[in-house]
Design an enzyme around this catalytic site. Structure first.
Site, short mmCIF file in Angstrom:
data_model
loop_
_atom_site.label_atom_id
_atom_site.label_comp_id
_atom_site.label_asym_id
_atom_site.label_seq_id
_atom_site.Cartn_x
_atom_site.Cartn_y
_atom_site.Cartn_z
N SER A 1 5.84 -2.48 -6.66
CA SER A 1 4.79 -2.12 -6.87
C SER A 1 4.77 -1.85 -8.58
O SER A 1 5.23 -1.11 -9.10
CB SER A 1 4.48 -0.66 -6.36
OG SER A 1 3.16 -0.11 -6.92
N HIS B 1 3.11 -6.01 -5.50
CA HIS B 1 2.16 -4.75 -4.93
C HIS B 1 1.31 -4.53 -5.98
O HIS B 1 1.84 -3.69 -6.84
CB HIS B 1 2.89 -3.89 -4.28
CG HIS B 1 2.29 -2.96 -3.39
ND1 HIS B 1 1.91 -3.33 -2.16
CD2 HIS B 1 1.86 -1.83 -3.90
CE1 HIS B 1 1.10 -2.12 -1.73
NE2 HIS B 1 1.19 -1.17 -2.74
N ASP C 1 -1.74 -1.80 -6.76
CA ASP C 1 -2.33 -0.66 -6.41
C ASP C 1 -3.54 -0.21 -7.11
O ASP C 1 -3.67 0.02 -8.16
CB ASP C 1 -1.29 0.62 -6.63
CG ASP C 1 -0.05 0.69 -5.41
OD1 ASP C 1 -0.39 0.54 -4.35
OD2 ASP C 1 0.87 0.94 -5.90
N MET D 1 -6.93 1.91 -7.39
CA MET D 1 -7.35 3.21 -7.20
C MET D 1 -8.65 3.55 -7.79
O MET D 1 -8.84 3.06 -9.00
CB MET D 1 -6.21 4.22 -7.44
CG MET D 1 -5.03 4.02 -7.02
SD MET D 1 -3.72 5.29 -7.52
CE MET D 1 -2.16 4.65 -6.87
N HIS E 1 -3.24 -3.60 -2.51
CA HIS E 1 -3.53 -2.36 -1.67
C HIS E 1 -4.70 -1.61 -2.19
O HIS E 1 -4.87 -1.17 -3.42
CB HIS E 1 -2.15 -1.64 -1.84
CG HIS E 1 -2.24 -0.23 -0.95
ND1 HIS E 1 -1.40 0.68 -1.46
CD2 HIS E 1 -3.16 0.21 -0.30
CE1 HIS E 1 -1.76 1.85 -0.37
NE2 HIS E 1 -2.67 1.40 0.06
N MET F 1 -7.19 1.30 -2.37
CA MET F 1 -7.36 2.79 -2.19
C MET F 1 -8.76 2.91 -2.78
O MET F 1 -8.84 3.80 -3.62
CB MET F 1 -6.19 3.60 -2.77
CG MET F 1 -4.83 3.17 -2.07
SD MET F 1 -3.47 3.99 -2.91
CE MET F 1 -3.24 2.16 -3.80
N MET G 1 1.48 4.42 5.24
CA MET G 1 1.80 5.10 3.80
C MET G 1 2.65 6.27 4.21
O MET G 1 2.63 6.98 5.16
CB MET G 1 0.39 5.84 3.41
CG MET G 1 -0.67 5.01 2.96
SD MET G 1 0.05 3.67 1.67
CE MET G 1 0.70 4.75 0.31
N GLY H 1 -2.12 7.91 -4.15
CA GLY H 1 -2.71 8.06 -5.39
C GLY H 1 -1.47 7.99 -6.66
O GLY H 1 -2.05 7.90 -7.70
N PHE H 2 -0.32 8.16 -6.18
CA PHE H 2 0.67 8.19 -7.41
C PHE H 2 1.86 7.52 -6.97
O PHE H 2 2.26 7.82 -5.84
CB PHE H 2 1.06 9.81 -7.75
CG PHE H 2 -0.05 10.32 -8.22
CD1 PHE H 2 -0.86 10.36 -9.61
CD2 PHE H 2 -1.11 11.18 -7.39
CE1 PHE H 2 -2.01 11.00 -9.86
CE2 PHE H 2 -2.28 11.82 -7.55
CZ PHE H 2 -2.44 11.62 -9.00
N GLY H 3 2.49 7.10 -7.92
CA GLY H 3 4.20 6.43 -7.68
C GLY H 3 5.16 7.69 -7.67
O GLY H 3 4.53 8.71 -8.27
N GLY H 4 6.22 7.38 -7.48
CA GLY H 4 7.30 8.46 -7.72
C GLY H 4 7.24 9.86 -6.72
O GLY H 4 7.95 10.71 -7.04
N ASP I 1 4.94 2.23 2.78
CA ASP I 1 4.44 2.29 1.30
C ASP I 1 4.84 3.89 0.66
O ASP I 1 3.96 4.59 1.09
CB ASP I 1 3.16 1.79 0.96
CG ASP I 1 2.59 1.77 -0.59
OD1 ASP I 1 3.49 2.04 -1.41
OD2 ASP I 1 1.44 1.25 -0.88
N GLY I 2 5.64 3.73 -0.09
CA GLY I 2 5.76 5.32 -0.89
C GLY I 2 7.03 6.00 -0.44
O GLY I 2 7.51 6.07 0.37
N GLY I 3 7.83 6.05 -1.57
CA GLY I 3 9.17 6.74 -1.57
C GLY I 3 10.25 5.91 -1.07
O GLY I 3 11.28 6.58 -0.69
N GLY J 1 8.02 0.96 -5.81
CA GLY J 1 7.72 1.32 -7.33
C GLY J 1 8.65 1.79 -8.09
O GLY J 1 9.29 0.85 -9.09
N SER J 2 8.63 2.94 -8.20
CA SER J 2 9.73 3.84 -8.98
C SER J 2 11.31 3.54 -8.78
O SER J 2 12.02 3.34 -9.59
CB SER J 2 9.39 5.33 -8.88
OG SER J 2 9.52 5.88 -7.67
C1 DX5 Z 1 0.98 5.19 -3.73
C2 DX5 Z 1 0.88 3.61 -3.77
C3 DX5 Z 1 2.49 3.22 -3.81
C4 DX5 Z 1 3.28 3.67 -5.02
C5 DX5 Z 1 4.61 3.45 -4.50
O1 DX5 Z 1 -0.34 5.50 -3.72
O2 DX5 Z 1 0.17 3.12 -2.85
O3 DX5 Z 1 2.46 1.77 -3.83
O4 DX5 Z 1 3.03 3.12 -6.09
O5 DX5 Z 1 5.44 4.02 -5.50
P1 DX5 Z 1 6.91 4.57 -5.12
O6 DX5 Z 1 7.87 3.62 -4.57
O7 DX5 Z 1 7.31 4.99 -6.43
O8 DX5 Z 1 6.59 5.75 -4.23
ZN ZN Z 2 0.64 0.99 -2.53
#
Ligand code: DX5
Ligand code: ZN
Length: 224
Positions: free
Chosen positions: A7, A32, A34, A36, A65, A67, A136, A141-144, A174-176, A196-197
């Protein structure tokens, strides 16, 4: 079978083209993206103009993706911007059937995303219209953010449903997603992983993408 989709939300946006080329050279299968809107999720990112720029920098397919709500009116713009796969949230449209058909009519593969608290039954009747289900594993909404463990049981139930129907639908988490938890997701039946992170905080993208893929493949092979 196993696909890694970094991401770019966690990339350095001042060097976005460079970052995309770097993760592709390091083994990414998809990019990927994102999107938003500050309404469906409490953050703002990018729109079709930037996706068009990303398309020019990328050689791998764009896993876009969305959102955003409303979502349907923007699908042609993202398709024309160069998205290969467009995922919409089932919570973001009253007319999921129509929205998924529109994505395919626009020449893209269709994905449907579910927030952590949304039951998988919400999409059971449209699985024949989708190429990928996105579960999800954080509130979008946020990475990390940290992986929400109860999503694993949704992954298992969704993979069972896909198999029972005899469909070839990809299952993305997707996420974490991290090197140390990707195996349990793959063992539960996920085969596409957004990271992502986990990727962009590391100095060496090739090492981390290799570890993600290696751990996922080993767990996938060992799964019953
Ligand atoms: C969250 C996003 C994810 C996010 C993943 O809203 O849809 O794609 O960027 O980031 P990490 O891998 O850091 O959770
Ligand atoms: Zn995503």
């Amino acid at each position: 079978m196993i696909k890694i989709s970094p991401s770019i939300l966690s990339a350095d946006f001042t060097r976005l083209g460079e970052e995309i080329r770097a993760v592709e050279a390091a083994g990414a299968d998809y990019i990927h993206v994102d999107v938003m809107d500050g309404h469906f999720v409490p953050n703002l990112t990018i729109g079709p103009v930037v996706v068009e720029g990303i398309r020019k920098a990328a050689s791998k397919p764009l896993d876009v993706h969305l959102m955003i709500s409303p979502v349907e009116i923007y699908i042609p713009a993202f398709a024309q911007a160069g998205a290969h796969l467009i995922s919409v949230h089932c919570e973001a449209t009253h007319h999921l059937d129509r929205t998924l058909n529109l994505i395919r009519e626009q020449g893209c593969r269709a994905g449907v995303a579910l927030n952590p608290a949304t039951p998988i039954s919400q999409v059971q009747d449209v699985l024949h219209l989708v190429d990928m289900v996105v579960l999800m594993s954080v509130n979008p909404g946020f990475g990390g953010q940290s992986f929400i463990p109860y999503v694993l049981q949704k992954v298992r139930a969704m993979r069972t449903l896909i198999q029972e129907r005899g469909l070839t639908v990809d299952l993305e988490v997707d996420g974490g997603v991290k090197v140390n938890n990707i195996a349990e997701m793959a063992a539960s039946g996920a085969n596409v992983f957004v990271a992502g992170s986990a990727v962009f905080t590391q100095p060496d993208y090739q090492t981390v993408i290799g570890q993600l893929r290696g751990n996922a493949e080993a767990a996938w092979r060992a799964a019953p």
